[in-house]
Design an enzyme around this catalytic site. Sequence first.
Site, PDB file in Angstrom:
ATOM      1  N   LYS A  14       0.974  -1.091   0.084  1.00 50.31           N
ATOM      2  CA  LYS A  14      -0.023  -0.049   0.026  1.00 50.31           C
ATOM      3  C   LYS A  14       0.779   1.252   0.121  1.00 50.31           C
ATOM      4  CE  LYS A  14      -2.164  -1.225   3.724  1.00 50.31           C
ATOM      5  NZ  LYS A  14      -1.934  -2.577   4.276  1.00 50.31           N
ATOM      6  N   ARG A  89     -10.094   0.392   7.668  1.00 57.53           N
ATOM      7  CA  ARG A  89      -9.716  -0.785   7.862  1.00 57.53           C
ATOM      8  C   ARG A  89     -11.048  -1.559   8.527  1.00 57.53           C
ATOM      9  NH1 ARG A  89      -3.916   0.121   8.447  1.00 57.53           N
ATOM     10  NH2 ARG A  89      -2.735  -1.500   8.640  1.00 57.53           N
ATOM     11  N   ARG A 128      11.201  -6.325   5.856  1.00 60.26           N
ATOM     12  CA  ARG A 128      11.094  -4.939   6.018  1.00 60.26           C
ATOM     13  C   ARG A 128      11.628  -4.712   7.465  1.00 60.26           C
ATOM     14  NH1 ARG A 128       5.314  -2.419   5.306  1.00 60.26           N
ATOM     15  NH2 ARG A 128       4.974  -3.183   7.428  1.00 60.26           N
ATOM     16  N   ARG A 134      10.937  -1.675  11.737  1.00 61.17           N
ATOM     17  CA  ARG A 134       9.602  -1.625  12.353  1.00 61.17           C
ATOM     18  C   ARG A 134       9.211  -2.565  13.370  1.00 61.17           C
ATOM     19  NH1 ARG A 134       4.537  -0.135   8.468  1.00 61.17           N
ATOM     20  NH2 ARG A 134       3.760  -1.502  10.059  1.00 61.17           N
ATOM     21  N   ARG A 145      -1.406  -9.682  13.048  1.00 63.34           N
ATOM     22  CA  ARG A 145      -1.926  -8.463  12.099  1.00 63.34           C
ATOM     23  C   ARG A 145      -2.429  -9.182  10.980  1.00 63.34           C
ATOM     24  NH1 ARG A 145       3.511  -6.111  10.951  1.00 63.34           N
ATOM     25  NH2 ARG A 145       2.756  -5.099   9.355  1.00 63.34           N
TER      26      ARG A 145
HETATM   27  P1  ATP Z   1       1.714  -2.092   4.844  1.00 66.26           P
HETATM   28  O1  ATP Z   1       2.635  -2.774   5.065  1.00 66.26           O
HETATM   29  O2  ATP Z   1       0.821  -2.260   3.738  1.00 66.26           O
HETATM   30  O3  ATP Z   1       2.336  -0.611   4.727  1.00 66.26           O
HETATM   31  P2  ATP Z   1       0.523  -2.487   7.396  1.00 66.26           P
HETATM   32  O4  ATP Z   1      -0.704  -3.153   7.599  1.00 66.26           O
HETATM   33  O5  ATP Z   1       1.733  -3.498   7.772  1.00 66.26           O
HETATM   34  O6  ATP Z   1       0.424  -2.057   5.957  1.00 66.26           O
HETATM   35  P3  ATP Z   1       0.214   0.304   8.497  1.00 66.26           P
HETATM   36  O7  ATP Z   1      -0.836   0.601   7.630  1.00 66.26           O
HETATM   37  O8  ATP Z   1       1.515   1.109   8.666  1.00 66.26           O
HETATM   38  O9  ATP Z   1       1.057  -1.223   8.500  1.00 66.26           O
HETATM   39  O10 ATP Z   1      -0.406  -0.100   9.892  1.00 66.26           O
HETATM   40  C1  ATP Z   1       0.327  -0.192  11.122  1.00 66.26           C
HETATM   41  C2  ATP Z   1      -0.518  -0.491  12.457  1.00 66.26           C
HETATM   42  O11 ATP Z   1      -1.074   0.766  12.883  1.00 66.26           O
HETATM   43  C3  ATP Z   1      -1.746  -1.349  12.384  1.00 66.26           C
HETATM   44  O12 ATP Z   1      -1.365  -2.787  12.669  1.00 66.26           O
HETATM   45  C4  ATP Z   1      -2.528  -0.861  13.509  1.00 66.26           C
HETATM   46  O13 ATP Z   1      -2.301  -1.029  14.629  1.00 66.26           O
HETATM   47  C5  ATP Z   1      -2.368   0.680  13.149  1.00 66.26           C
HETATM   48  N1  ATP Z   1      -3.166   1.218  12.249  1.00 66.26           N
HETATM   49  C6  ATP Z   1      -2.884   1.821  11.063  1.00 66.26           C
HETATM   50  N2  ATP Z   1      -4.254   2.257  10.293  1.00 66.26           N
HETATM   51  C7  ATP Z   1      -5.236   2.022  10.978  1.00 66.26           C
HETATM   52  C8  ATP Z   1      -6.664   1.988  11.000  1.00 66.26           C
HETATM   53  N3  ATP Z   1      -7.013   2.565   9.881  1.00 66.26           N
HETATM   54  N4  ATP Z   1      -7.337   1.579  12.087  1.00 66.26           N
HETATM   55  C9  ATP Z   1      -6.962   0.985  13.055  1.00 66.26           C
HETATM   56  N5  ATP Z   1      -5.493   0.998  13.383  1.00 66.26           N
HETATM   57  C10 ATP Z   1      -4.721   1.419  12.269  1.00 66.26           C
HETATM   58 MG    MG Z   2       1.905   1.348   5.186  1.00 63.65          MG
END
Ligand code: ATP
Ligand code: MG
Length: 193
Positions: A14, A89, A128, A134, A145
């Site tokens: 994303k 989400r 990553r 991270r 997750r």
């Molecule tokens: P990507 O790898 O595609 O960037 P990701 O799911 O690994 O996506 P982030 O989108 O950066 O990572 O989200 C990291 C954390 O932040 C999530 O696991 C959650 O705890 C929190 N978070 C991010 N966006 C939201 C949301 N819209 N609602 C609730 N929690 C969120």
């Molecule tokens: Mg992201």
Amino acid sequence: MKNIIIFGAPGSGKGTYSDVIVEKYGMGHISTGDVLRAEIKNGTELGRVAQGYIDQGQLIPDELMISILAKVYDAQPAGRGVIFDGFPRTIAQAEALKQMLAERGHEMGIMIELVVSEDILVARLLNRAIEQGRADDNEETIKKRFAVYHNQTAPLAEWFQKEGIRNVVAWETYPSKEGMIDAIFKLIDQANA
Ligand code: ATP
Ligand code: MG
């Protein structure tokens, strides 16, 4: 430019594709993950609360996430369209987004769903972890997750389908970053034609 909602599992790309889209179309970009990580870095109250959830691989409560949405959206440059990356989400977040935009006479635009098989996702996230460090990219949190994604977020795809704005781009069909980008740009151009 129409707004874009970029949707997919953790590690689906994303953030990566959002950056490429921003570069080409000059749109605004809201990554809720980045917003929360910035709050943590700045030591705010929101950051303190968010950290507990992020470290556990859980979603931040809808109320909290929704309460900052309008402020973040209104801070984006006007009239260029915005990419929502990592938001919504949950169904509640999607309903709140739709309403917040409607109040401004705006629309969700198009949803682009990135589909990548789980073994590739896990490999990317572990990689990553090494490259970006991270804290939530460790094997245990990654598992949580994915479970959260399957239970709370994946059902949203159907919600977007009903809204008539869902578009799927699968790594299996376009197995390279360039191929994915090409397919994504085509969708965006079609939507704005
Ligand atoms: P990507 O790898 O595609 O960037 P990701 O799911 O690994 O996506 P982030 O989108 O950066 O990572 O989200 C990291 C954390 O932040 C999530 O696991 C959650 O705890 C929190 N978070 C991010 N966006 C939201 C949301 N819209 N609602 C609730 N929690 C969120
Ligand atoms: Mg992201």
